[in-house]
Enzyme design. Structure first.
Site, PDB file in Angstrom:
ATOM      1  N   VAL A  24     -24.415   9.894 -20.437  1.00 51.90           N
ATOM      2  CA  VAL A  24     -25.700   9.482 -19.868  1.00 51.90           C
ATOM      3  C   VAL A  24     -26.514  10.692 -19.416  1.00 51.90           C
ATOM      4  O   VAL A  24     -27.700  10.828 -19.750  1.00 51.90           O
ATOM      5  CB  VAL A  24     -25.470   8.503 -18.691  1.00 51.90           C
ATOM      6  CG1 VAL A  24     -26.743   8.294 -17.894  1.00 51.90           C
ATOM      7  CG2 VAL A  24     -24.951   7.180 -19.226  1.00 51.90           C
ATOM      8  N   LYS A  48     -17.896  22.694 -20.084  1.00 53.69           N
ATOM      9  CA  LYS A  48     -19.022  21.916 -20.596  1.00 53.69           C
ATOM     10  C   LYS A  48     -20.320  22.705 -20.456  1.00 53.69           C
ATOM     11  O   LYS A  48     -21.122  22.790 -21.393  1.00 53.69           O
ATOM     12  CB  LYS A  48     -19.140  20.626 -19.772  1.00 53.69           C
ATOM     13  CG  LYS A  48     -19.124  19.382 -20.602  1.00 53.69           C
ATOM     14  CD  LYS A  48     -19.169  18.138 -19.745  1.00 53.69           C
ATOM     15  CE  LYS A  48     -18.219  17.119 -20.334  1.00 53.69           C
ATOM     16  NZ  LYS A  48     -18.321  15.805 -19.740  1.00 53.69           N
ATOM     17  N   GLU A 164     -29.010   2.693 -16.241  1.00 56.69           N
ATOM     18  CA  GLU A 164     -29.112   3.124 -17.633  1.00 56.69           C
ATOM     19  C   GLU A 164     -28.565   2.033 -18.554  1.00 56.69           C
ATOM     20  O   GLU A 164     -27.521   1.468 -18.281  1.00 56.69           O
ATOM     21  CB  GLU A 164     -28.294   4.416 -17.806  1.00 56.69           C
ATOM     22  CG  GLU A 164     -28.326   4.984 -19.191  1.00 56.69           C
ATOM     23  CD  GLU A 164     -29.752   5.189 -19.684  1.00 56.69           C
ATOM     24  OE1 GLU A 164     -30.474   5.984 -19.086  1.00 56.69           O
ATOM     25  OE2 GLU A 164     -30.140   4.526 -20.665  1.00 56.69           O
ATOM     26  N   LEU A 166     -28.497   2.574 -22.119  1.00 59.69           N
ATOM     27  CA  LEU A 166     -28.278   3.124 -23.462  1.00 59.69           C
ATOM     28  C   LEU A 166     -26.939   2.668 -24.028  1.00 59.69           C
ATOM     29  O   LEU A 166     -26.008   2.366 -23.281  1.00 59.69           O
ATOM     30  CB  LEU A 166     -28.353   4.650 -23.448  1.00 59.69           C
ATOM     31  CG  LEU A 166     -27.332   5.469 -22.658  1.00 59.69           C
ATOM     32  CD1 LEU A 166     -25.981   5.562 -23.317  1.00 59.69           C
ATOM     33  CD2 LEU A 166     -27.884   6.875 -22.444  1.00 59.69           C
ATOM     34  N   GLU A 168     -23.861   3.901 -26.514  1.00 57.44           N
ATOM     35  CA  GLU A 168     -23.316   5.054 -27.215  1.00 57.44           C
ATOM     36  C   GLU A 168     -23.437   4.797 -28.703  1.00 57.44           C
ATOM     37  O   GLU A 168     -23.238   3.689 -29.182  1.00 57.44           O
ATOM     38  CB  GLU A 168     -21.853   5.276 -26.820  1.00 57.44           C
ATOM     39  CG  GLU A 168     -21.734   5.808 -25.413  1.00 57.44           C
ATOM     40  CD  GLU A 168     -20.287   5.968 -24.946  1.00 57.44           C
ATOM     41  OE1 GLU A 168     -19.386   6.029 -25.785  1.00 57.44           O
ATOM     42  OE2 GLU A 168     -20.085   6.031 -23.730  1.00 57.44           O
ATOM     43  N   GLY A 266     -14.404 -11.046 -32.585  1.00 57.92           N
ATOM     44  CA  GLY A 266     -13.649  -9.858 -32.983  1.00 57.92           C
ATOM     45  C   GLY A 266     -12.474  -9.630 -32.060  1.00 57.92           C
ATOM     46  O   GLY A 266     -11.946 -10.569 -31.449  1.00 57.92           O
ATOM     47  N   GLY A 270     -14.681  -3.565 -25.365  1.00 53.99           N
ATOM     48  CA  GLY A 270     -13.976  -2.445 -24.737  1.00 53.99           C
ATOM     49  C   GLY A 270     -15.003  -1.396 -24.379  1.00 53.99           C
ATOM     50  O   GLY A 270     -16.151  -1.722 -24.079  1.00 53.99           O
ATOM     51  N   CYS A 273     -18.030   0.938 -20.556  1.00 54.32           N
ATOM     52  CA  CYS A 273     -18.901   0.202 -19.630  1.00 54.32           C
ATOM     53  C   CYS A 273     -18.483  -1.242 -19.363  1.00 54.32           C
ATOM     54  O   CYS A 273     -18.287  -1.622 -18.208  1.00 54.32           O
ATOM     55  CB  CYS A 273     -20.331   0.247 -20.148  1.00 54.32           C
ATOM     56  SG  CYS A 273     -21.037   1.885 -19.966  1.00 54.32           S
TER      57      CYS A 273
HETATM   58  P1  NAD Z   1     -19.032  10.767 -18.316  1.00 55.02           P
HETATM   59  O1  NAD Z   1     -17.663  10.687 -17.766  1.00 55.02           O
HETATM   60  O2  NAD Z   1     -19.234  10.940 -19.779  1.00 55.02           O
HETATM   61  O3  NAD Z   1     -19.843  11.923 -17.588  1.00 55.02           O
HETATM   62  C1  NAD Z   1     -19.811  12.198 -16.218  1.00 55.02           C
HETATM   63  C2  NAD Z   1     -20.002  13.685 -16.047  1.00 55.02           C
HETATM   64  O4  NAD Z   1     -20.120  13.965 -14.655  1.00 55.02           O
HETATM   65  C3  NAD Z   1     -18.834  14.541 -16.539  1.00 55.02           C
HETATM   66  O5  NAD Z   1     -19.328  15.530 -17.420  1.00 55.02           O
HETATM   67  C4  NAD Z   1     -18.238  15.162 -15.276  1.00 55.02           C
HETATM   68  O6  NAD Z   1     -17.704  16.450 -15.497  1.00 55.02           O
HETATM   69  C5  NAD Z   1     -19.457  15.189 -14.379  1.00 55.02           C
HETATM   70  N1  NAD Z   1     -19.167  15.229 -12.938  1.00 55.02           N
HETATM   71  C6  NAD Z   1     -18.258  14.507 -12.234  1.00 55.02           C
HETATM   72  N2  NAD Z   1     -18.309  14.822 -10.934  1.00 55.02           N
HETATM   73  C7  NAD Z   1     -19.290  15.740 -10.797  1.00 55.02           C
HETATM   74  C8  NAD Z   1     -19.827  16.441  -9.690  1.00 55.02           C
HETATM   75  N3  NAD Z   1     -19.375  16.239  -8.458  1.00 55.02           N
HETATM   76  N4  NAD Z   1     -20.817  17.337  -9.913  1.00 55.02           N
HETATM   77  C9  NAD Z   1     -21.287  17.548 -11.164  1.00 55.02           C
HETATM   78  N5  NAD Z   1     -20.813  16.911 -12.257  1.00 55.02           N
HETATM   79  C10 NAD Z   1     -19.824  16.017 -12.071  1.00 55.02           C
HETATM   80  O7  NAD Z   1     -19.749   9.439 -17.820  1.00 55.02           O
HETATM   81  P2  NAD Z   1     -20.952   8.650 -18.558  1.00 55.02           P
HETATM   82  O8  NAD Z   1     -20.414   7.821 -19.668  1.00 55.02           O
HETATM   83  O9  NAD Z   1     -22.074   9.574 -18.803  1.00 55.02           O
HETATM   84  O10 NAD Z   1     -21.361   7.628 -17.399  1.00 55.02           O
HETATM   85  C11 NAD Z   1     -22.059   8.060 -16.239  1.00 55.02           C
HETATM   86  C12 NAD Z   1     -22.519   6.819 -15.506  1.00 55.02           C
HETATM   87  O11 NAD Z   1     -23.454   6.092 -16.310  1.00 55.02           O
HETATM   88  C13 NAD Z   1     -21.396   5.841 -15.174  1.00 55.02           C
HETATM   89  O12 NAD Z   1     -21.662   5.236 -13.946  1.00 55.02           O
HETATM   90  C14 NAD Z   1     -21.499   4.823 -16.289  1.00 55.02           C
HETATM   91  O13 NAD Z   1     -21.018   3.567 -15.923  1.00 55.02           O
HETATM   92  C15 NAD Z   1     -22.993   4.765 -16.528  1.00 55.02           C
HETATM   93  N6  NAD Z   1     -23.386   4.346 -17.872  1.00 55.02           N
HETATM   94  C16 NAD Z   1     -22.716   4.811 -18.961  1.00 55.02           C
HETATM   95  C17 NAD Z   1     -23.118   4.409 -20.232  1.00 55.02           C
HETATM   96  C18 NAD Z   1     -22.384   4.876 -21.459  1.00 55.02           C
HETATM   97  O14 NAD Z   1     -22.594   4.300 -22.515  1.00 55.02           O
HETATM   98  N7  NAD Z   1     -21.561   5.907 -21.392  1.00 55.02           N
HETATM   99  C19 NAD Z   1     -24.212   3.546 -20.390  1.00 55.02           C
HETATM  100  C20 NAD Z   1     -24.892   3.117 -19.260  1.00 55.02           C
HETATM  101  C21 NAD Z   1     -24.472   3.525 -17.993  1.00 55.02           C
END
Ligand code: NAD
Length: 442
Positions: A24, A48, A164, A166, A168, A266, A270, A273
């Protein structure tokens, strides 16, 4: 992938920090930079930050590579590990860290709290702090109270919820073309800062209070998960009465009040989210004194769906002991390397537990699964996956699996048995190639 020309509008850009540069945060950061804002993406993972600073994407996502490189080259996008410094240089700070499920299913807000504590001391001018992470009702107030505990004056900041949506695999497209943008805030002025930021996207915006915005995200994902569980429950009926769930889904989905999306039976839902968000809403409801049994059943149907399908194959093979199973696909869905809560993991675990062996092919996600299951065999080319296999299971509906040469797949197999967990094949075509075919809900 092509993007509309108007997005090349530069000027009047804002200064933005995005803390948490995962799926995100990274997508949000590169898209906001593309819109002409100056963006600092922050992550506490130094590896990263190093890779991204060199323009190397840390996730697989169509379109991200070129946008990332362009943002860096044009000076709109930088990466850092320093959340406080990024906050000092920004007018809007997004929190986009992970919120994984805790022990009791409610989201673990450790990272969100850590970010609030890290940025608070750096707020020295009016700053809008935006919760983009998926967080339960009341989290905006929590972030606000953490920042206040650092003696930051009330007029210096606002906390806004901007969930958010979006997906993936199409994250860049979704961020540029969201169905709606939800902005929850206590004060109109704060919401308007985000309205200004997102104005170039020309998409509908819903301005709400904080709690409503937080609830919208959980309610949306839970509703979609419920729709999938519903059709999967219908698929069980179809299997016992000889109906076809594909026809049933088409019949009900063409009713405009219902809609056809998320009605594909299906292996179940999973990913990173749905499982945690449905659990999260159940936990929030419990906390608020409501027993959300509808969602508990939604989870129950999902939890048993993959095992039910696997048990059918187990029965057909007379047990998995000493059987070699080919898996087509490992990612939780196509176009991503994400394997969080992927159905492949349950399948691998169960087949191994029941004494079988596995060989798997996935165009992108194999390395992620290898880290968890080094003991299974991974092949680099699709048609090698069938070698000496007693059966194949289609787990992820990647496009490259849709036009399979079944004769080629079956040639090295010991038995031509294909269990299609995503209902992507036509039975006649497969049976013509000498396969025995089984799928969900038929
Ligand atoms: P992710 O695990 O891919 O990314 C989280 C990032 O935060 C990691 O890179 C981690 O290193 C970093 N991080 C953790 N603690 C930190 C800190 N204290 N300071 C700085 N960086 C730190 O997670 P994601 O999939 O991007 O999801 C993030 C949020 O968005 C979650 O709450 C998720 O539920 C939500 N979300 C995700 C999606 C999706 O499709 N992935 C869609 C909508 C909403």
């Amino acid at each position: 992938m092509e993007f509309p020309v108007y997005l090349w509008y530069i000027g009047g850009g804002m200064k933005i920090a995005v803390v948490g540069t995962g799926y995100v945060g990274l997508v949000t950061g590169v898209v906001l930079a593309e819109l002409g804002n100056d963006v600092i993406c922050v992550d506490n993972d130094p590896g990263k930050v190093a890779r991204l600073s060199q323009g190397i994407p840390t996730i697989y996502e169509p379109g991200i590579d070129e946008m990332l490189k362009r943002g860096i080259a044009e000076g709109h996008l930088v990466f850092s590990h320093d959340a406080a410094e990024a906050t000092r240089q920004s007018e809007i700070v997004f929190i986009a860290v992970g919120t994984p499920p805790g022990e009791d299913g409610s989201p673990d807000l450790t990272a969100v709290k850590a970010v609030a504590n890290a940025i608070a001391p750096a707020i020295d001018k009016y700053t809008v702090v935006v919760n983009k992470s998926t967080v339960p009702v009341g989290s905006g107030d929590l972030v606000e109270s953490i920042i206040r505990s650092h003696h930051i004056a009330e007029h210096l900041f606002d906390v806004v919820s901007n969930p958010e949506f979006l997906r993936e695999g199409s994250a860049i497209f979704d961020t540029l073309n969201p169905d709606r943008i939800v902005i929850g805030a206590k004060r109109k002025e704060a919401a308007h800062r985000l309205v200004e930021l997102y104005a170039p996207l020309e998409r509908p915006m819903h301005i709400t209070d904080l709690n409503s915005a937080e609830l919208i995200k959980y309610a949306s994902n839970s509703f979609l998960a419920m729709k999938i569980s519903f059709i999967n429950a219908i698929s069980r009926l179809c299997e016992t009465c000889g109906a076809n769930v594909g026809d049933v889904a088409k019949g009900i989905g063409s009713d405009a009040r219902i809609g056809s999306q998320f009605l594909q039976a299906g292996l179940g839902w999973g990913g990173s989210c749905f499982p945690k968000d449905v659990q999260g809403l159940v936990a929030t409801a419990d906390r608020l004194g409501y027993d959300f049994r509808l969602l508990k059943e939604t989870i129950e149907i999902n939890d048993t769906q993959t095992l039910h399908f696997l048990n059918r194959l187990d029965k057909r093979l007379g047990g998995f002991a000493d059987k070699r199973i080919a898996l087509l696909g490992l990612a939780f869905k196509p176009n991503t390397d994400d394997i969080r809560d992927a159905k492949s993991l349950i399948i691998i675990e169960e087949i191994l537990r029941r004494g079988g062996t596995i060989q798997a092919y996935d165009p992108i996600a194999a390395e992620n699964v290898r880290a968890l299951y080094p003991q299974i065999q991974y092949v680099d080319t699709l048609y090698d996956v069938g070698k000496d296999a007693d059966a194949a299971i289609l787990v992820t509906e990647w496009n490259e699996f849709k036009q399979l040469d079944f004769s080629r797949l079956g040639a090295p197999m010991r038995q031509r048995i294909l269990f299609d967990g995503r209902r992507i094949y036509r039975r006649e075509a497969i049976e013509r190639a000498g396969f025995e075919y089984a799928t969900i809900g038929a």
